[in-house]
Structure formats: structure tokens, C-alpha cells
Design a protein around this motif. Structure first.
Motif, PDB file in Angstrom:
ATOM      1  N   TYR A  77       0.814  -1.223   0.000  1.00  0.00           N
ATOM      2  CA  TYR A  77       0.000   0.000   0.000  1.00  0.00           C
ATOM      3  C   TYR A  77       0.847   1.272   0.000  1.00  0.00           C
ATOM      4  O   TYR A  77       0.452   2.293   0.540  1.00  0.00           O
ATOM      5  CB  TYR A  77      -0.950   0.009   1.212  1.00  0.00           C
ATOM      6  CG  TYR A  77      -1.883  -1.169   1.237  1.00  0.00           C
ATOM      7  CD1 TYR A  77      -3.093  -1.139   0.558  1.00  0.00           C
ATOM      8  CD2 TYR A  77      -1.540  -2.325   1.931  1.00  0.00           C
ATOM      9  CE1 TYR A  77      -3.951  -2.236   0.562  1.00  0.00           C
ATOM     10  CE2 TYR A  77      -2.385  -3.425   1.943  1.00  0.00           C
ATOM     11  CZ  TYR A  77      -3.588  -3.377   1.256  1.00  0.00           C
ATOM     12  OH  TYR A  77      -4.423  -4.463   1.252  1.00  0.00           O
ATOM     13  N   GLN A  78       2.022   1.212  -0.633  1.00  0.00           N
ATOM     14  CA  GLN A  78       2.885   2.384  -0.742  1.00  0.00           C
ATOM     15  C   GLN A  78       2.835   2.981  -2.141  1.00  0.00           C
ATOM     16  O   GLN A  78       3.426   4.023  -2.398  1.00  0.00           O
ATOM     17  CB  GLN A  78       4.332   2.000  -0.393  1.00  0.00           C
ATOM     18  CG  GLN A  78       4.498   1.544   1.045  1.00  0.00           C
ATOM     19  CD  GLN A  78       5.872   0.946   1.306  1.00  0.00           C
ATOM     20  OE1 GLN A  78       6.599   0.630   0.363  1.00  0.00           O
ATOM     21  NE2 GLN A  78       6.222   0.785   2.569  1.00  0.00           N
ATOM     22  N   LEU A  79       2.150   2.304  -3.054  1.00  0.00           N
ATOM     23  CA  LEU A  79       2.057   2.762  -4.436  1.00  0.00           C
ATOM     24  C   LEU A  79       0.684   2.379  -4.976  1.00  0.00           C
ATOM     25  O   LEU A  79       0.213   1.265  -4.748  1.00  0.00           O
ATOM     26  CB  LEU A  79       3.158   2.109  -5.289  1.00  0.00           C
ATOM     27  CG  LEU A  79       3.240   2.494  -6.766  1.00  0.00           C
ATOM     28  CD1 LEU A  79       3.662   3.953  -6.909  1.00  0.00           C
ATOM     29  CD2 LEU A  79       4.233   1.601  -7.500  1.00  0.00           C
ATOM     30  N   THR A  80       0.061   3.302  -5.678  1.00  0.00           N
ATOM     31  CA  THR A  80      -1.253   3.011  -6.258  1.00  0.00           C
ATOM     32  C   THR A  80      -1.107   2.489  -7.683  1.00  0.00           C
ATOM     33  O   THR A  80      -0.140   2.813  -8.377  1.00  0.00           O
ATOM     34  CB  THR A  80      -2.138   4.273  -6.269  1.00  0.00           C
ATOM     35  OG1 THR A  80      -1.447   5.315  -6.959  1.00  0.00           O
ATOM     36  CG2 THR A  80      -2.471   4.717  -4.865  1.00  0.00           C
ATOM     37  N   VAL A  81      -2.060   1.694  -8.104  1.00  0.00           N
ATOM     38  CA  VAL A  81      -2.051   1.147  -9.465  1.00  0.00           C
ATOM     39  C   VAL A  81      -2.587   2.207 -10.420  1.00  0.00           C
ATOM     40  O   VAL A  81      -3.734   2.631 -10.303  1.00  0.00           O
ATOM     41  CB  VAL A  81      -2.913  -0.126  -9.556  1.00  0.00           C
ATOM     42  CG1 VAL A  81      -2.963  -0.636 -10.987  1.00  0.00           C
ATOM     43  CG2 VAL A  81      -2.370  -1.202  -8.624  1.00  0.00           C
ATOM     44  N   THR A  82      -1.747   2.653 -11.350  1.00  0.00           N
ATOM     45  CA  THR A  82      -2.143   3.647 -12.343  1.00  0.00           C
ATOM     46  C   THR A  82      -1.933   3.083 -13.737  1.00  0.00           C
ATOM     47  O   THR A  82      -1.294   2.039 -13.912  1.00  0.00           O
ATOM     48  CB  THR A  82      -1.310   4.932 -12.195  1.00  0.00           C
ATOM     49  OG1 THR A  82       0.075   4.616 -12.459  1.00  0.00           O
ATOM     50  CG2 THR A  82      -1.439   5.522 -10.795  1.00  0.00           C
ATOM     51  N   THR A  83      -2.442   3.785 -14.737  1.00  0.00           N
ATOM     52  CA  THR A  83      -2.243   3.364 -16.129  1.00  0.00           C
ATOM     53  C   THR A  83      -0.763   3.323 -16.470  1.00  0.00           C
ATOM     54  O   THR A  83      -0.297   2.439 -17.190  1.00  0.00           O
ATOM     55  CB  THR A  83      -2.973   4.328 -17.081  1.00  0.00           C
ATOM     56  OG1 THR A  83      -4.357   4.338 -16.764  1.00  0.00           O
ATOM     57  CG2 THR A  83      -2.801   3.878 -18.524  1.00  0.00           C
ATOM     58  N   GLU A  84      -0.007   4.287 -15.931  1.00  0.00           N
ATOM     59  CA  GLU A  84       1.438   4.330 -16.198  1.00  0.00           C
ATOM     60  C   GLU A  84       2.120   3.074 -15.661  1.00  0.00           C
ATOM     61  O   GLU A  84       2.966   2.470 -16.336  1.00  0.00           O
ATOM     62  CB  GLU A  84       2.057   5.567 -15.553  1.00  0.00           C
ATOM     63  CG  GLU A  84       3.559   5.666 -15.805  1.00  0.00           C
ATOM     64  CD  GLU A  84       4.238   6.724 -14.946  1.00  0.00           C
ATOM     65  OE1 GLU A  84       5.438   6.932 -15.146  1.00  0.00           O
ATOM     66  OE2 GLU A  84       3.562   7.308 -14.076  1.00  0.00           O
ATOM     67  N   VAL A  85       1.756   2.670 -14.451  1.00  0.00           N
ATOM     68  CA  VAL A  85       2.342   1.464 -13.859  1.00  0.00           C
ATOM     69  C   VAL A  85       2.017   0.241 -14.716  1.00  0.00           C
ATOM     70  O   VAL A  85       2.901  -0.568 -15.024  1.00  0.00           O
ATOM     71  CB  VAL A  85       1.818   1.266 -12.421  1.00  0.00           C
ATOM     72  CG1 VAL A  85       2.259  -0.095 -11.871  1.00  0.00           C
ATOM     73  CG2 VAL A  85       2.314   2.382 -11.513  1.00  0.00           C
ATOM     74  N   ILE A  86       0.761   0.117 -15.108  1.00  0.00           N
ATOM     75  CA  ILE A  86       0.344  -1.020 -15.942  1.00  0.00           C
ATOM     76  C   ILE A  86       1.104  -1.014 -17.269  1.00  0.00           C
ATOM     77  O   ILE A  86       1.593  -2.060 -17.719  1.00  0.00           O
ATOM     78  CB  ILE A  86      -1.178  -0.976 -16.200  1.00  0.00           C
ATOM     79  CG1 ILE A  86      -1.962  -1.101 -14.889  1.00  0.00           C
ATOM     80  CG2 ILE A  86      -1.595  -2.066 -17.175  1.00  0.00           C
ATOM     81  CD1 ILE A  86      -1.850  -2.428 -14.195  1.00  0.00           C
ATOM     82  N   ASP A  87       1.213   0.159 -17.896  1.00  0.00           N
ATOM     83  CA  ASP A  87       1.894   0.257 -19.191  1.00  0.00           C
ATOM     84  C   ASP A  87       3.348  -0.193 -19.090  1.00  0.00           C
ATOM     85  O   ASP A  87       3.846  -0.952 -19.938  1.00  0.00           O
ATOM     86  CB  ASP A  87       1.842   1.695 -19.719  1.00  0.00           C
ATOM     87  CG  ASP A  87       0.456   2.070 -20.224  1.00  0.00           C
ATOM     88  OD1 ASP A  87      -0.364   1.162 -20.414  1.00  0.00           O
ATOM     89  OD2 ASP A  87       0.197   3.276 -20.422  1.00  0.00           O
ATOM     90  N   VAL A  88       4.038   0.278 -18.058  1.00  0.00           N
ATOM     91  CA  VAL A  88       5.459  -0.058 -17.914  1.00  0.00           C
ATOM     92  C   VAL A  88       5.633  -1.547 -17.634  1.00  0.00           C
ATOM     93  O   VAL A  88       6.543  -2.191 -18.171  1.00  0.00           O
ATOM     94  CB  VAL A  88       6.109   0.791 -16.795  1.00  0.00           C
ATOM     95  CG1 VAL A  88       7.544   0.323 -16.541  1.00  0.00           C
ATOM     96  CG2 VAL A  88       6.113   2.259 -17.170  1.00  0.00           C
TER      97      VAL A  88
END
Length: 678
Positions: A77-88
Motif C-alpha cells: 500500500y505504498q504505491l497506487t495502481v495507475t495506467t502508467e504502472v500497468i503500461d510499464v
């Protein structure tokens, strides 16, 4: 210890873990708050990292290590799931797939991953501390399967390496090295320790990660699991010679995989681990709810090349069976006849069993499409929902290997030309999200694959005009054709209605290449469409290609085999029943005029004059909706034959798909009816 013997196992499991990561990342994008999915992804990434490090593939290990760090932040729970994270992460998966494929092709699997590692590093350092739900840390800790040495984790692959090493006479040690409290160059001292270790054996796992150790990113000590034939006192003495090493603790590694740990490991690996050198045996427990008992199910995993070799040997048995049947027919020995009949029944069962071993789920092809659809939808600014039905449907491995590219082309075509933009769909009274369904199912001795979309359908007027322009039909003929019959013209050679060239759906090449590939596999493709409602591309494929049922026919002194799957029926025509139209021979087949093709003329068979020929034998074959009659001299009968390639020197022979050896030792060519139907 050499790791080459584990290469096949590494490749198999790496692909499975990458597919698991791929599938779960797609789920995570739709359910970003579901930490259970993150745990699954982390397990797969962690296992892949350990396997790669064990095998010495540093680029893979480095990239998965950074992926693991990002995933660890998400699950903590130190980082949220974003489109950028998914893309990378998707880009990382593509890199890893390419590197694994490179290793499978016999290369070193190296790739410059520094830029991608840097991007993952930026994401990792940018992770924000979010409020953790109470008990979250305890849940994460509970997921970890740890070895008896603190901080070290061994996955199933590494445990198999450990077990196999013991069988080969290696000691398996767990060790901790402590440096002096005032040691400054910790990384350099650790490097010197590793140099000694690598001369005498192999490091399986370290804590912290080996790159952190070599950079000096640890307190005063580090731990590792190590394989060696050296005695522990000798190893300890050598390591203590390194300057500023204060203490070395070496003991036998005693970790056993308990039932609890095994169940945890199963979550991180789609398959159970097994015997090394590709062939692996596992036993799993399944609960029989109705009886309340455990039943053991034993499975064996065998290299596909071995199954191919087995099939090749069995094909020789089929040929010899045919020869025995010929000998038996000529003999009056009852015992021989009964034995040959029994052999026929047994070999038929063996044939079914061996062919079933070659069958693999079509999921191996389908599983690449969700990520592809996601990328295409973003490139085209479309909203597309992909539904996969029947992924468990099994198909011969030969067909599986060949059908992937045609399906990619058809799906890209549906996404590009079929499904409309959200605003266009909204104006037409549709939901903004388009639906694409990929469906597979068995029917008889065939497998059907359907690609269905709820898009704009195929414009009849546009296709009809193009077909008339290309001379495929006349305007008068077009009137009598249905929408589906018109739509199927888009499968014609060089046919394209695209207004502009598109990189998405084939650069205007058309779908004729897809059709040719499917027909080369003994299959067919048809289109059903409804303008404004959508289209269905339906592919029919044979279950197997290696042993086929045929009708043997005679042309002068030569014997040919025609696949039964292409035959409608046979007929005997009197000379007067052979008609002529537009300079060609034709026949009346149930009120339909169909062309006749003489195999003697096509293959230029030497003619031996026969007097008083009253009838012509005709085999009516089909290709889609088209029918043609093949003129032969006589029918011999049905026969299962082994399809053999003609080899590199005789490839691409017109209307011949292969050859077979008959029971009397004669070679018969196998006809490709698709090439003879015009």
C-alpha cells in the motif's frame, strides 16, 4: 554444476509465469484495489527472478527484480495502481518474453534493459505512502514461503535444482558471512567471497539480492544457499582468508517442502514441479466431494519432440499394418487373418491415444490476444471488450503452431474495420464499448474458431462494386448472391476495400493470405455479416494432420489418395452424361452444373488405351460452397494413410499435399482438392 540440463524446464516455466503475470495484470487494471491479484503477480515475478538468477540470465533477473520492487510497494500500500504502472509492466513483460524467446532460439537472451529498469526505478521511488489497512503487513508476511535461513526464499524450481544436485553428489549449504564492523569496502569484500564460491560450486539464492550485495547495500552480513562438492571446513577456511571477513557460518540446508508450503507454491506456478530434464512427473490430490475421499491423479510431462518421434515410429506401424492386411487378404490362413484384425483394432486405439497426446489447448494461442486488444484499442481510441470462450478446446500441435498469425490478422481486421469509434456507436444507438468474441469448439472431427464482433458489419455495396471491378462477378450475377456470399469476396486474392493503408489490419493486403494459410492446413473460412450489426469469421480446421482418412483411386496405373474430408460423394457417369460448357467438361450434379477435372490430364499420367470404357468414375469434392468433379479411372476404397512430406526438393508441387506408402509398398500421392477447384 552445469545448468544446461535445466534449460528446457526453465523455458517452459518462464513462459508459464510470464503468461500468469500477463493475465493477472489485465485483471489488476480492472480491479486496481484487489491486492490478492498483486500477490499472485508478485509470486510469479519472484519465481521468475529466482529461476533466471539460478540459470545465470542476469538481464532477466535484473528486470524482474525491479518489477518485484514495484509490486512489493503496491502490495504494501505504498504505491497506487495507475495506467502508467500497468503500461510499464506490460513493456517489461514484452522485454522478458523476447529474452526468453531468444534463449529458446539458442541465443544468450541478453538485452539492454537499463532504460526500462530506470523507468521502473522512477516509479518505485515515486511510490507514495498510503494509509495501510490494519493487518495488511501481517497478511503480506503470511504469504511468504521462507527457507530456514532468515530472509531466503526458494521457489519450486530452485528446490528441484537442490534435490537434483543432491542426487548428483553435491552438498547443499546454507551460509552466512559477517564482515568486520568497521569494514568500508563491503561490496568489494563480498565480490571476493563470491569469486571463491563460484570456483567451487554454484550460488542458488542470496539475501539481500546479489546486486545489492555487490554494491555494498547491506549491513554487516549476507546469506546464501550454495551447491558444492567441497567439504564445509574447506569452504570456511577459504572464505576466512578474505580480508575483513569476521565470521563464516556454514551448515547443511535442511528445508523440506511441507504440504502447506507446497500448496503455496502451487499458487505461484501454473504447473506442478517435477522430474528434471524436461520430462517431469507430478502427483496432485483432488477432492472427490461426492465420496469425501482424496483421489491421486498422476500426470507426466514429456518433451514434445519425443511425442513427435513416437508418432513417426507409429506411422511406420500403420504402414506395416497395411502391408499385413494385403498379405492376409491373399492368404487363406485363418489365424493370420484373426491376428491382423486384432492388430488393426489395437493400432486404432494406439493411434487415438498418441494423437490425443499431441493435442494441446488452443488457449496457448488465445492467451496472447487480451494484451494485443488492449494496445490496439488504445491506439485506435476505441473501447473494446474481449470475451474468450472455449479456450480449453484442444487442437493438434501442428495446427496450433500455424494458426496464430491468421487469427492475429483477423482480430486486427475486426478491431480496425469492424468495431466503430465510441461516438459513432453512440449515434447508432449502441453502447460505446464494442464487443469482440473469440470462440472455439469441437464439432465432429473438426475444430471451429469464430471471431465475432458487434461492429458495423461488411458493406455489401462497397464489396460488390469492388468484386465487379476486379472481374470476380458480373453485375447480373451479383443480384442473385446473398450478403454473406458477397462478403466472402473480401477473402479473394488482392481484394481490399480499405480507403487508406493501415498498419493495424495488414496495410491493405487483404485477407487472401489468411485464407491460403487456413486452406494449407486443410481448413476453410467463411464469413457471416449483417450490416450495422456485426460480422462472424468462422474457421473450420481438422483435428489432426498426420494420419488422415482417404479414398484411394486409380488413374491408369497410378494410385492417388483423396482426403475424405473434402469429398461430397462419388458417382459413375456414362459418356453421354459428360457435358460441355464454355469449352470445359461439366456435369449435372443434383440440378447444379459443376466443372469436371481429369486427374490424368492434370498430372499428365501416361495413357494406355482401354477399349469399351462405358463409365467414368467421378469424385465430387468441395471447397467452401464450390464443387468440382474429379475424373478418375476407378475407386479402390477407403484407407487411413500416413501423410508424409515430399521433402525440400519437391515442395510446392501443384495439387499435391504429400505422399503415403501403401500396404503393397507402392507410393501414392495425396491430392490437395483445394488446388483443383476453380
Amino acid at each position: 554444476m552445469e545448468t544446461d540440463q535445466y534449460l528446457d524446464m526453465f523455458l517452459d516455466e518462464s513462459r508459464e509465469h510470464l503468461q500468469a503475470v500477463n493475465d493477472n495484470i489485465l485483471k489488476l487494471e480492472k480491479q486496481p484495489e484487489n491486492i490478492d491479484i498483486v500477490h499472485e503477480i508478485f509470486r510469479s515475478a519472484h519465481t521468475l527472478k529466482g529461476m533466471a538468477a539460478t540459470m545465470g540470465f542476469e538481464d532477466i533477473a535484473s528486470l524482474t527484480h525491479k518489477m518485484e520492487n514495484v509490486l512489493d510497494q503496491i502490495r504494501n500500500y505504498q504505491l497506487t495502481v495507475t495506467t502508467e504502472v500497468i503500461d510499464v509492466i506490460f513493456i517489461a513483460i514484452e522485454y522478458l518474453e523476447d529474452m526468453v524467446q531468444s534463449i529458446g532460439d539458442g541465443k544468450d537472451g541478453k538485452r539492454d534493459v537499463s532504460e526500462l529498469v530506470q523507468r521502473l526505478d522512477v516509479i518505485e521511488k515515486g511510490g507514495s505512502s498510503l494509509k495501510e489497512p490494519q493487518g495488511a503487513k501481517e497478511e503480506v508476511a503470511a504469504e511468504s514461503v521462507t527457507a530456514s535461513i532468515a530472509g531466503l526464499e526458494l521457489d519450486g524450481f530452485q528446490m528441484e535444482v537442490v534435490q537434483q544436485a543432491r542426487q548428483q553428489g553435491y552438498h547443499v549449504y546454507q551460509s552466512t558471512v559477517l564482515l568486520e564492523d568497521d569494514c568500508i569496502l563491503k561490496g568489494a569484500r563480498a565480490y571476493m567471497v563470491f569469486e571463491i564460491l563460484e570456483k567451487n560450486g554454484e550460488i542458488i539464492q542470496t539475501t539481500p539480492a546479489i546486486e545489492d550485495i555487490e554494491e555494498g547495500n547491506f549491513d554487516q552480513g549476507f546469506s546464501f544457499i550454495y551447491l558444492s562438492k567441497e567439504k564445509e571446513e574447506n569452504l570456511k577456511a577459504q572464505i576466512l582468508k578474505v580480508s575483513e571477513v569476521k565470521e563464516v557460518d556454514i551448515a547443511d540446508f535442511l528445508q523440506e517442502v511441507s504440504g502447506h508450503e507446497e500448496s503455496k507454491e502451487d499458487k505461484s506456478s501454473p504447473i506442478n514441479k517435477a522430474e528434471m530434464e524436461t520430462e517431469k512427473v507430478t502427483t496432485s490430490q483432488k477432492t472427490n466431494k461426492s465420496e469425501g475421499k482424496h483421489q491421486a491423479t498422476k500426470t507426466i510431462r514429456v518433451n514434445l519432440d519425443r511425442i513427435d518421434d513416437l508418432l513417426n515410429i507409429f506411422e511406420e506401424v500403420i504402414i506395416d499394418r497395411g502391408r499385413l492386411e494385403v498379405i492376409s487378404d491373399k492368404s487363406e490362413n485363418q489365424e493370420l487373418t484373426e491376428t491382423v484384425e486384432h492388430l488393426g483394432r489395437v493400432t486404432s486405439e494406439m493411434q487415438s491415444l498418441i494423437l490425443s497426446m499431441r493435442m494441446v489447448p488452443i488457449d496457448q494461442v488465445f492467451n496472447r490476444f487480451p494484451r494485443m486488444i488492449r494496445g490496439l484499442a488504445r491506439d485506435l481510441n476505441k473501447n473494446i471488450n474481449l470475451e474468450i470462450i472455449g479456450a480449453e478446446t484442444e487442437l493438434d500441435r501442428t495446427v496450433i503452431d500455424e494458426i496464430g498469425d491468421p487469427l492475429v490478422h483477423l482480430i486486427r481486421n475486426s478491431v480496425d474495420h469492424g468495431i466503430e469509434l465510441p461516438e459513432t456507436r453512440k449515434k447508432a444507438g449502441k453502447l460505446e464499448e464494442g464487443n469482440l468474441t473469440l470462440r472455439a469448439f469441437h464439432s465432429g472431427n473438426h475444430v471451429f474458431i469464430e471471431i465475432e464482433d458487434d461492429g458495423a458489419g461488411i458493406n455489401r455495396d462497397k464489396v460488390q462494386s469492388k468484386a465487379i471491378e476486379k472481374g470476380l462477378i458480373t453485375a447480373e450475377e451479383a443480384v442473385s448472391l446473398s450478403n454473406d456470399e458477397i462478403a466472402n469476396f473480401i477473402l479473394s486474392s488482392g481484394f481490399s476495400t480499405a480507403d487508406k493503408v493501415s498498419d493495424i489490419s495488414g496495410r491493405g493486403v487483404g485477407l487472401d493470405v489468411v485464407k491460403s494459410k487456413i486452406e494449407s492446413l486443410g481448413g476453410e473460412i467463411h464469413i457471416k455479416t449483417q450490416e450495422g450489426k456485426g460480422s462472424i469469421f468462422s474457421i473450420q480446421l481438422p483435428l489432426t494432420l498426420s494420419i488422415i482418412a482417404t479414398l484411394l483411386v486409380k488413374v491408369q496405373r497410378e494410385t492417388y489418395a483423396i482426403p475424405l474430408s473434402s469429398i461430397i460423394e462419388t458417382a459413375l457417369l456414362e459418356k453421354e452424361q459428360i457435358l460441355h460448357a464454355h469449352g470445359r467438361k461439366v456435369m449435372d450434379f443434383r440440378g447444379q452444373v459443376i466443372p469436371l477435372v481429369s486427374l490424368a490430364d492434370v498430372f499428365q499420367v501416361p495413357f494406355e488405351e482401354e477399349a469399351h470404357v462405358k463409365y467414368h468414375a467421378v469424385v465430387v469434392v468441395k471447397k467452401g460452397e464450390q464443387l468440382t468433379g474429379l475424373i478418375v479411372d476407378s475407386f479402390i476404397g477407403q484407407k487411413e494413410v500416413v501423410l508424409k512430406s515430399l521433402g525440400v526438393y519437391l515442395k510446392d508441387v501443384f495439387a499435391i499435399s504429400g505422399a503415403t506408402i501403401l500396404g503393397n509398398g507402392e507410393v501414392a500421392l495425396i491430392i490437395d482438392p483445394n488446388a483443383l477447384i476453380k
